[in-house]
Design an enzyme around this catalytic site. Structure first.
Site, PDB file in Angstrom:
ATOM      1  CG  HIS A   1      -1.858  -1.201   1.255  1.00  0.00           C
ATOM      2  ND1 HIS A   1      -2.893  -1.389   0.368  1.00  0.00           N
ATOM      3  CD2 HIS A   1      -1.869  -2.286   2.080  1.00  0.00           C
ATOM      4  CE1 HIS A   1      -3.515  -2.531   0.642  1.00  0.00           C
ATOM      5  NE2 HIS A   1      -2.908  -3.094   1.665  1.00  0.00           N
TER       6      HIS A   1
ATOM      7  CG  ASP B   1      -5.661  -0.862   3.303  1.00  0.00           C
ATOM      8  OD1 ASP B   1      -6.381  -0.160   2.569  1.00  0.00           O
ATOM      9  OD2 ASP B   1      -5.700  -2.104   3.315  1.00  0.00           O
TER      10      ASP B   1
END
Length: 378
Positions: free
Chosen positions: A95, A268
């Site tokens: 991420h 996230d």
């Protein structure tokens, strides 16, 4: 190839990258697997189970990180950056669009970083899907819990009872997370609305759920109206590899009733709610703003590690075997799905959305991998 499995150190992250069964698959193909002491305990896997599968149990995390390929679950934390080096293959969720310091560290050290969440086969994300299924299902049940008065909510039972209205759930995003959240919310008896940009996807959801849900096309007016009515807002938007867009403004949150709950599964990747301004943890999962309970835990599946670890291993091991059997360069060259997962290599950012969001030059994977000596397993 030597493969390392370190213990996860993120707050209440009880998953582990490989089950003993996954370890045995790698070892049966002639590879060594180093597992840090206690790495599997949170998921219910004892050291002895890994030893029986053929792994070596290692007490020193540095020795585990010295492996040619390191498999993790969550992104490395700053205290783990010291282990980065040129030639390391890192295979995990990253991420990076929401983690600029991590992206810089991986780039500076020349790490070959392959992100589970951007490995793509056609329009599917096979390594993200199982965790999205878990997170979506959890989002509905967690939201239901925090609607309870002792948890800070307004005291709403989503199912209602005869003579009492059902709770209203608004889900923004009709992908894997949103669909699984809807399955749970419908199962709980809630009044469910799903919002998505794609009209074809909304038709598919109508086919799946029929009269059990309402669908709306995504635009600011529809979002504002549905958010204001929601007892529980579940945010499930994903743009692969990129930072999530802000779709729910602070003004929209102010229109929600006191004690309503927001579960931002997209946290996230930065989150889609303006008032979700920081990540929370399983220890302290919520905070209140404008009278609304905000839940912003970035590793939701870590709360159900047994299920999550098994589901994750089921899908990651086939790709890990390709890397281990062929070496990273050849595996990435041969497999377009795996190559789509490459985020950094040889000091370059190789995923276009990450490069754009973080202001780096984008270098295609093929070009970044030309210097094979920079990649472990070449």
């Amino acid at each position: 190839m030597i493969i390392g499995v370190p213990k996860e150190i993120k707050n209440n992250e009880n998953r582990v990258a490989l089950t003993p069964g996954g370890v045995s698959q790698l070892i049966s193909n002639g590879h060594r697997v180093l597992v840090e002491t206690g790495a599997g305990l949170g998921s219910g896997f004892e050291n002895e189970a890994y030893e029986s599968a053929g792994a070596e149990i290692i007490a020193d995390p540095k020795q585990v990180w010295d492996a040619e390929m390191v498999m993790k679950v969550k992104e490395p934390l700053p205290e783990e950056y010291v282990y980065f080096r040129k030639g390391l293959v890192l295979f995990t969720y990253l991420h990076l669009a929401a983690e600029p310091e991590l992206a810089q560290a991986l780039k500076d050290k020349g790490v070959t970083a392959i992100a589970y969440e951007t490995v793509s086969e056609g329009r599917t994300l096979p390594l993200l899907t199982p965790m999205s299924e878990v997170a979506g299902r959890m989002a509905a049940q967690i939201g239901a819990q925090f609607l309870e008065k002792p948890k800070g909510g307004k005291g709403i039972l989503l199912a209602g009872v005869p003579g009492v209205s059902r709770g209203k759930v608004t889900i923004i995003g009709g992908g894997v997370v949103g669909t699984n959240a809807a399955k749970m919310a419908v199962g709980l008896g809630a009044d469910v609305t799903i919002i998505d940009l794609n009209a074809d996807r909304l038709r598919q959801l109508d086919d799946i759920f029929g009269h059990q849900i309402k669908t709306l096309i995504s635009n600011p007016v529809n979002i504002a109206d549905a958010v204001a009515e929601a007892d529980l807002l579940i945010c499930a938007v994903l743009i692969p590899g990129a930072k999530a867009p802000t779709l729910v403004t602070e003004e929209m949150v102010k229109q929600m009733k006191p004690g309503s709950v927001i579960v931002d599964v997209a946290i996230d990747q930065g989150g889609i709610v303006e008032t979700v301004d920081h990540i929370t943890t399983h220890d302290q999962p919520t905070y209140e703003k404008h009278g609304v309970v905000h839940y912003a835990v970035a590793n939701m599946p870590g709360a159900v590690p047994r299920t999550s670890t098994i589901a994750l291993t089921n899908v990651t091991v086939p790709y890990a075997l390709q890397i281990a059997n062929k070496g990273a360069v050849k595996a990435l060259a041969d497999n377009t799905a795996l190559r789509a997962g490459l985020n950094t290599a040889n000091g370059h950012v190789t995923y276009e959305a990450v490069a754009r969001d973080l202001g780096y030059e984008y270098v295609p994977a093929e070009k970044a991998l030309q210097d094979e000596s920079s990649v472990a397993g070449a």
